[in-house]
Design a protein around this motif. Structure first.
Motif, PDB file in Angstrom:
ATOM      1  N   ARG A  43       0.832  -1.207   0.000  1.00  0.00           N
ATOM      2  CA  ARG A  43       0.000   0.000   0.000  1.00  0.00           C
ATOM      3  C   ARG A  43       0.867   1.257   0.000  1.00  0.00           C
ATOM      4  O   ARG A  43       0.663   2.172  -0.820  1.00  0.00           O
ATOM      5  CB  ARG A  43      -0.930  -0.005   1.213  1.00  0.00           C
ATOM      6  CG  ARG A  43      -1.739   1.275   1.384  1.00  0.00           C
ATOM      7  CD  ARG A  43      -2.614   1.225   2.639  1.00  0.00           C
ATOM      8  NE  ARG A  43      -3.239   2.509   2.909  1.00  0.00           N
ATOM      9  CZ  ARG A  43      -2.653   3.509   3.543  1.00  0.00           C
ATOM     10  NH1 ARG A  43      -1.410   3.357   4.012  1.00  0.00           N
ATOM     11  NH2 ARG A  43      -3.302   4.657   3.741  1.00  0.00           N
ATOM     12  N   ALA A  44       1.824   1.326   0.907  1.00  0.00           N
ATOM     13  CA  ALA A  44       2.685   2.507   1.006  1.00  0.00           C
ATOM     14  C   ALA A  44       3.516   2.685  -0.267  1.00  0.00           C
ATOM     15  O   ALA A  44       3.751   3.818  -0.715  1.00  0.00           O
ATOM     16  CB  ALA A  44       3.596   2.396   2.224  1.00  0.00           C
ATOM     17  N   GLN A  45       3.957   1.583  -0.847  1.00  0.00           N
ATOM     18  CA  GLN A  45       4.770   1.667  -2.066  1.00  0.00           C
ATOM     19  C   GLN A  45       3.982   2.246  -3.233  1.00  0.00           C
ATOM     20  O   GLN A  45       4.483   3.109  -3.972  1.00  0.00           O
ATOM     21  CB  GLN A  45       5.291   0.268  -2.428  1.00  0.00           C
ATOM     22  CG  GLN A  45       6.304  -0.284  -1.449  1.00  0.00           C
ATOM     23  CD  GLN A  45       6.598  -1.756  -1.678  1.00  0.00           C
ATOM     24  OE1 GLN A  45       5.801  -2.469  -2.301  1.00  0.00           O
ATOM     25  NE2 GLN A  45       7.722  -2.231  -1.174  1.00  0.00           N
ATOM     26  N   LEU A  46       2.745   1.788  -3.421  1.00  0.00           N
ATOM     27  CA  LEU A  46       1.933   2.276  -4.532  1.00  0.00           C
ATOM     28  C   LEU A  46       1.557   3.744  -4.329  1.00  0.00           C
ATOM     29  O   LEU A  46       1.546   4.531  -5.283  1.00  0.00           O
ATOM     30  CB  LEU A  46       0.686   1.417  -4.696  1.00  0.00           C
ATOM     31  CG  LEU A  46       0.924  -0.043  -5.087  1.00  0.00           C
ATOM     32  CD1 LEU A  46      -0.402  -0.779  -5.231  1.00  0.00           C
ATOM     33  CD2 LEU A  46       1.734  -0.164  -6.376  1.00  0.00           C
ATOM     34  N   LEU A  47       1.270   4.119  -3.099  1.00  0.00           N
ATOM     35  CA  LEU A  47       0.981   5.525  -2.825  1.00  0.00           C
ATOM     36  C   LEU A  47       2.201   6.401  -3.091  1.00  0.00           C
ATOM     37  O   LEU A  47       2.090   7.483  -3.682  1.00  0.00           O
ATOM     38  CB  LEU A  47       0.522   5.687  -1.375  1.00  0.00           C
ATOM     39  CG  LEU A  47      -0.882   5.175  -1.042  1.00  0.00           C
ATOM     40  CD1 LEU A  47      -1.110   5.214   0.469  1.00  0.00           C
ATOM     41  CD2 LEU A  47      -1.953   5.984  -1.763  1.00  0.00           C
ATOM     42  N   ALA A  48       3.368   5.952  -2.666  1.00  0.00           N
ATOM     43  CA  ALA A  48       4.591   6.744  -2.815  1.00  0.00           C
ATOM     44  C   ALA A  48       4.980   6.942  -4.277  1.00  0.00           C
ATOM     45  O   ALA A  48       5.589   7.960  -4.633  1.00  0.00           O
ATOM     46  CB  ALA A  48       5.740   6.076  -2.058  1.00  0.00           C
ATOM     47  N   THR A  49       4.626   5.977  -5.120  1.00  0.00           N
ATOM     48  CA  THR A  49       5.020   6.049  -6.532  1.00  0.00           C
ATOM     49  C   THR A  49       3.877   6.467  -7.444  1.00  0.00           C
ATOM     50  O   THR A  49       4.043   6.522  -8.665  1.00  0.00           O
ATOM     51  CB  THR A  49       5.585   4.694  -6.994  1.00  0.00           C
ATOM     52  OG1 THR A  49       4.658   3.645  -6.673  1.00  0.00           O
ATOM     53  CG2 THR A  49       6.914   4.405  -6.308  1.00  0.00           C
ATOM     54  N   GLY A  50       2.715   6.770  -6.884  1.00  0.00           N
ATOM     55  CA  GLY A  50       1.600   7.261  -7.672  1.00  0.00           C
ATOM     56  C   GLY A  50       0.989   6.246  -8.610  1.00  0.00           C
ATOM     57  O   GLY A  50       0.505   6.590  -9.686  1.00  0.00           O
ATOM     58  N   ILE A  51       0.976   4.981  -8.191  1.00  0.00           N
ATOM     59  CA  ILE A  51       0.430   3.914  -9.033  1.00  0.00           C
ATOM     60  C   ILE A  51      -0.956   3.541  -8.502  1.00  0.00           C
ATOM     61  O   ILE A  51      -1.096   3.116  -7.361  1.00  0.00           O
ATOM     62  CB  ILE A  51       1.376   2.700  -9.053  1.00  0.00           C
ATOM     63  CG1 ILE A  51       2.691   3.092  -9.718  1.00  0.00           C
ATOM     64  CG2 ILE A  51       0.732   1.518  -9.778  1.00  0.00           C
ATOM     65  CD1 ILE A  51       3.821   2.117  -9.489  1.00  0.00           C
ATOM     66  N   ALA A  52      -1.965   3.690  -9.347  1.00  0.00           N
ATOM     67  CA  ALA A  52      -3.349   3.515  -8.899  1.00  0.00           C
ATOM     68  C   ALA A  52      -4.075   2.433  -9.683  1.00  0.00           C
ATOM     69  O   ALA A  52      -5.266   2.553  -9.946  1.00  0.00           O
ATOM     70  CB  ALA A  52      -4.092   4.839  -9.003  1.00  0.00           C
ATOM     71  N   GLY A  53      -3.388   1.372 -10.024  1.00  0.00           N
ATOM     72  CA  GLY A  53      -4.044   0.271 -10.721  1.00  0.00           C
ATOM     73  C   GLY A  53      -3.047  -0.659 -11.362  1.00  0.00           C
ATOM     74  O   GLY A  53      -1.937  -0.242 -11.726  1.00  0.00           O
ATOM     75  N   ILE A  54      -3.418  -1.929 -11.455  1.00  0.00           N
ATOM     76  CA  ILE A  54      -2.575  -2.924 -12.123  1.00  0.00           C
ATOM     77  C   ILE A  54      -3.469  -3.815 -12.983  1.00  0.00           C
ATOM     78  O   ILE A  54      -4.681  -3.876 -12.791  1.00  0.00           O
ATOM     79  CB  ILE A  54      -1.786  -3.796 -11.124  1.00  0.00           C
ATOM     80  CG1 ILE A  54      -2.745  -4.645 -10.265  1.00  0.00           C
ATOM     81  CG2 ILE A  54      -0.855  -2.949 -10.260  1.00  0.00           C
ATOM     82  CD1 ILE A  54      -2.050  -5.737  -9.469  1.00  0.00           C
TER      83      ILE A  54
END
Length: 263
Positions: free
Chosen positions: A62-73
């Protein structure tokens, strides 16, 4: 152009590890004032032409995706079922909501078996509508296979992780090999021709289940790769020390690092 984001580049305990004199972290040989020494658990995301392939769902997802601005896979590939690579799986629930559909999950038969035992609710058939739990569609794959995942042409690689096997992958001239201590000659030959390799390197000296610096340098020389980026690093590997001491062609990764491999 392909973009690879190193979501996390730390070992199973991260850096710093729990503990330390004040209870705020044991940094080992790492300088706590250097932000690139702070490492969450290892994972990457590969992106091209709007498609996104996540590799592993570690506890810091969760923290990694928030930090890198990734909102979907579009899909996730599991390298193996160790806790530091799977225990963020519950965060896929929100990724389901963002994409509006179940997400395809790929792994070896053993990995899929372990995942379905530990997260059985995530692999039950989905009944629309809504996602109150993660919903993954399992796909068993095997090392040596060439297949398409989320639109990416993926070659899966067999890796010796000491007591278990792990999967590496190659996409075009990029390859990723976390959690590996030995590679057969055949696998190294399949890596020839890559431009960029992100590879696990836990510490300076030999380790029972992870590669160390001299071994990674040996592999890189055999493959002939231009750029080798280290990941899955423990608190033995300080950023400044690595900048001064790594062999030519090797460099440390860091959380949030972006790589654009040559095509």
């Amino acid at each position: 152009m392909m973009r690879v984001v190193i979501l996390g580049c730390g070992g199973s305990a991260g850096v710093p590890q729990l503990g330390g004199e004040d209870g705020r972290g044991d940094w080992g040989a790492c300088d706590p004032s250097e932000p690139r020494n702070q490492r969450t658990r290892s994972s990457i995301l590969i992106e091209q032409d709007g498609r996104r392939l996540l590799i592993d769902t570690g506890p810091d997802l969760r923290a990694q995706l928030l930090a890198t601005g990734i909102a979907g896979i579009d899909a996730v590939l599991f390298t193996h079922a160790h806790a530091d690579h799977i225990t963020g799986l519950d965060d896929v629930r929100i990724l389901n909501r963002l994409t509006g559909k179940p997400i395809d999950a790929y792994g070896s038969p053993k990995t899929i078996e372990e995942l379905t035992l530990r997260f059985d609710y995530a692999f039950r058939p989905w009944k629309p509508s809504g996602f109150y739990r993660p919903v993954l569609v399992p796909h068993q794959v095997a090392a040596g296979q060439d297949l398409t995942i989320a639109g990416f042409p993926v070659t899966l690689l067999d890796q010796d992780h000491g007591y278990v096997r792990s999967l590496g992958l190659r996409i075009g001239r990029f390859a990723y090999s976390t959690d590996v201590v030995a590679m057969d000659a055949e696998v190294l030959d399949r890596l020839k021709g890559i431009d960029t390799w992100v590879v696990g390197c836990f510490q300076r000296q030999k380790h029972a289940t992870h590669a160390h610096i001299a071994l990674v340098a040996q592999w890189a020389a055999r493959i002939g790769v231009r750029r080798t980026v280290l990941t899955h690093m423990g608190y033995d590997l300080d950023w400044a020390w690595m900048q001064a001491n790594l062999p030519p062609g090797l460099e440390p990764g860091f959380d949030g690092m972006e790589i654009h491999p040559a095509s």
